[in-house]
Design a protein around this motif. Structure first.
Motif, PDB file in Angstrom:
ATOM      1  N   THR A  10      63.960  49.746  14.138  1.00 17.16           N
ATOM      2  CA  THR A  10      63.503  49.822  12.744  1.00 17.16           C
ATOM      3  C   THR A  10      63.035  51.238  12.412  1.00 17.16           C
ATOM      4  O   THR A  10      63.384  51.784  11.355  1.00 17.16           O
ATOM      5  N   VAL A  11      62.260  51.839  13.310  1.00 13.19           N
ATOM      6  CA  VAL A  11      61.799  53.213  13.084  1.00 13.19           C
ATOM      7  C   VAL A  11      62.983  54.173  13.022  1.00 13.19           C
ATOM      8  O   VAL A  11      63.034  55.051  12.147  1.00 13.19           O
ATOM      9  N   MET A  14      64.549  54.009   9.743  1.00 12.83           N
ATOM     10  CA  MET A  14      63.751  54.722   8.736  1.00 12.83           C
ATOM     11  C   MET A  14      63.937  56.238   8.879  1.00 12.83           C
ATOM     12  O   MET A  14      63.971  56.950   7.874  1.00 12.83           O
ATOM     13  N   LEU A  15      64.075  56.733  10.112  1.00 16.04           N
ATOM     14  CA  LEU A  15      64.332  58.162  10.317  1.00 16.04           C
ATOM     15  C   LEU A  15      65.693  58.548   9.729  1.00 16.04           C
ATOM     16  O   LEU A  15      65.833  59.599   9.093  1.00 16.04           O
ATOM     17  N   LEU A  17      67.164  57.064   7.246  1.00 14.85           N
ATOM     18  CA  LEU A  17      67.002  57.008   5.792  1.00 14.85           C
ATOM     19  C   LEU A  17      66.282  58.261   5.288  1.00 14.85           C
ATOM     20  O   LEU A  17      66.697  58.856   4.276  1.00 14.85           O
ATOM     21  N   ALA A  18      65.231  58.682   5.991  1.00 13.19           N
ATOM     22  CA  ALA A  18      64.520  59.902   5.604  1.00 13.19           C
ATOM     23  C   ALA A  18      65.460  61.106   5.675  1.00 13.19           C
ATOM     24  O   ALA A  18      65.444  61.979   4.797  1.00 13.19           O
ATOM     25  N   ILE A  21      67.759  61.123   2.650  1.00 12.27           N
ATOM     26  CA  ILE A  21      67.025  61.494   1.435  1.00 12.27           C
ATOM     27  C   ILE A  21      66.884  63.015   1.369  1.00 12.27           C
ATOM     28  O   ILE A  21      67.096  63.634   0.315  1.00 12.27           O
ATOM     29  N   ARG A  49      76.868  58.756  -2.152  1.00 11.84           N
ATOM     30  CA  ARG A  49      77.349  57.451  -1.690  1.00 11.84           C
ATOM     31  C   ARG A  49      76.762  57.105  -0.326  1.00 11.84           C
ATOM     32  O   ARG A  49      76.393  55.964  -0.074  1.00 11.84           O
ATOM     33  N   HIS A  51      73.948  58.131   0.754  1.00  4.53           N
ATOM     34  CA  HIS A  51      72.561  57.799   0.456  1.00  4.53           C
ATOM     35  C   HIS A  51      72.439  56.346  -0.016  1.00  4.53           C
ATOM     36  O   HIS A  51      71.620  55.574   0.507  1.00  4.53           O
ATOM     37  N   VAL A  55      70.485  53.368   1.942  1.00  5.35           N
ATOM     38  CA  VAL A  55      69.386  52.596   1.349  1.00  5.35           C
ATOM     39  C   VAL A  55      69.699  51.100   1.398  1.00  5.35           C
ATOM     40  O   VAL A  55      68.836  50.268   1.677  1.00  5.35           O
ATOM     41  N   GLU A  56      70.962  50.804   1.115  1.00  2.55           N
ATOM     42  CA  GLU A  56      71.401  49.406   1.020  1.00  2.55           C
ATOM     43  C   GLU A  56      71.393  48.710   2.381  1.00  2.55           C
ATOM     44  O   GLU A  56      71.089  47.524   2.483  1.00  2.55           O
TER      45      GLU A  56
END
Lengths: 134, 134, 134
Positions: A10-11, A14-15, A17-18, A21, A49, A51, A55-56
């Motif tokens: 999970t982390v 998130m990395l 995703l960051a 971004i 796209r 991105h 996110v999705e």
């Protein structure tokens, strides 16, 4: 390690995703395209796209991953999650650079599908057992 | 209060999301732009961008927040979450109205980054301790 | 059954999301519109909008659903979740086919609102009780 492996996945998600971004912000700077504009050269739109996809993806992936944990423990779902996150990173890199995003996409979708069907099977079996016992 | 503060932050995040969904519906009405059309005057597109950002943000924020809770308890992650939600509300308001969205954005991103790195550190330390003990 | 009903609703939500992801891929093929292009005939753009809505919805729905479980148990939140998922599936089908998406939308938004207000009330009451007891 029961909880830690899916937590680590999970982390890592998130990395990723960051990172995307930040990549969008840099692409906006490089191409001089300021928000709210969402169109530009294909290189720019590809980053947008990636991105949107990045996110999705946790929206589908994280519930599937975590619904498997109470039924199969953390290890096997976590291992599938590691496969998934590596495939997603591969996909993101290939898509953004205009390369072949097929293999990363396919591996990720298969790993996610296994987690989805595993969650479905685990929940239905638990409901069946509870219904039979009452 | 261990669980309640991050729960309250999560509910506030959902209230912010519900508010922006309503704002999109009102903007569609005000500008007479019906779905599936996603383009229009900058004022309209800004509301759509705030919406997209507000949908995207819990995907990064909520896993970071909740992964910190088992390692640091609810208070400090919850407090960072309160800072984050106030900064996001400021950002949404500033972006939609064409104002300066910089400060809200920066505060929110820093708060989220602390939660992300806190989660990463917490998970890795737990894995290290478990690996050392076995 | 306390946890299983909201778990089942979550899995069904993920199945709906997987179905719409597949529908986008098929629509891209049918209309010959390859990523990263996001525009095309209204029939195509409607499928993209359903997809965006279906990705967006769990972000609001799942936290509201799961925040209710510690305060009201799994049954009533899960039942509202079943109503929500059926209404969302109806909405997705109606939107994509150009039909009347009003009823599905309204039922889903009301079910989600009840879960949101229920979560808010549950958390605030728990904080109040804890504050009064200390």
């Amino acid at each position: 390690m029961e909880q830690q492996l899916p937590q680590l996945v999970t982390v890592m998600n998130m990395l990723l995703l960051a990172a995307i971004i930040i990549a969008v912000g840099r692409a906006r700077g490089r191409f001089g395209i300021h928000a709210p504009v969402m169109t530009g050269p294909p290189e720019f739109e590809r980053v947008l796209r990636v991105h949107a996809n990045t996110v999705e993806n946790p929206v589908l992936f994280l519930p599937c991953l975590w619904l498997c944990v109470p039924y199969y423990g953390g290890f096997w779902p976590g291992l599938l999650g590691v496969v998934w996150i590596l495939a997603r990173a591969w996909y993101a890199q290939a898509y953004a650079s205009g390369g072949n995003r097929g293999p990363g996409f396919t591996i990720a979708i298969v790993a996610n599908l296994v987690l989805l069907l595993g969650a479905l099977f685990g929940v239905l079996r638990a409901m069946w057992i509870l219904a039979s016992a009452s």
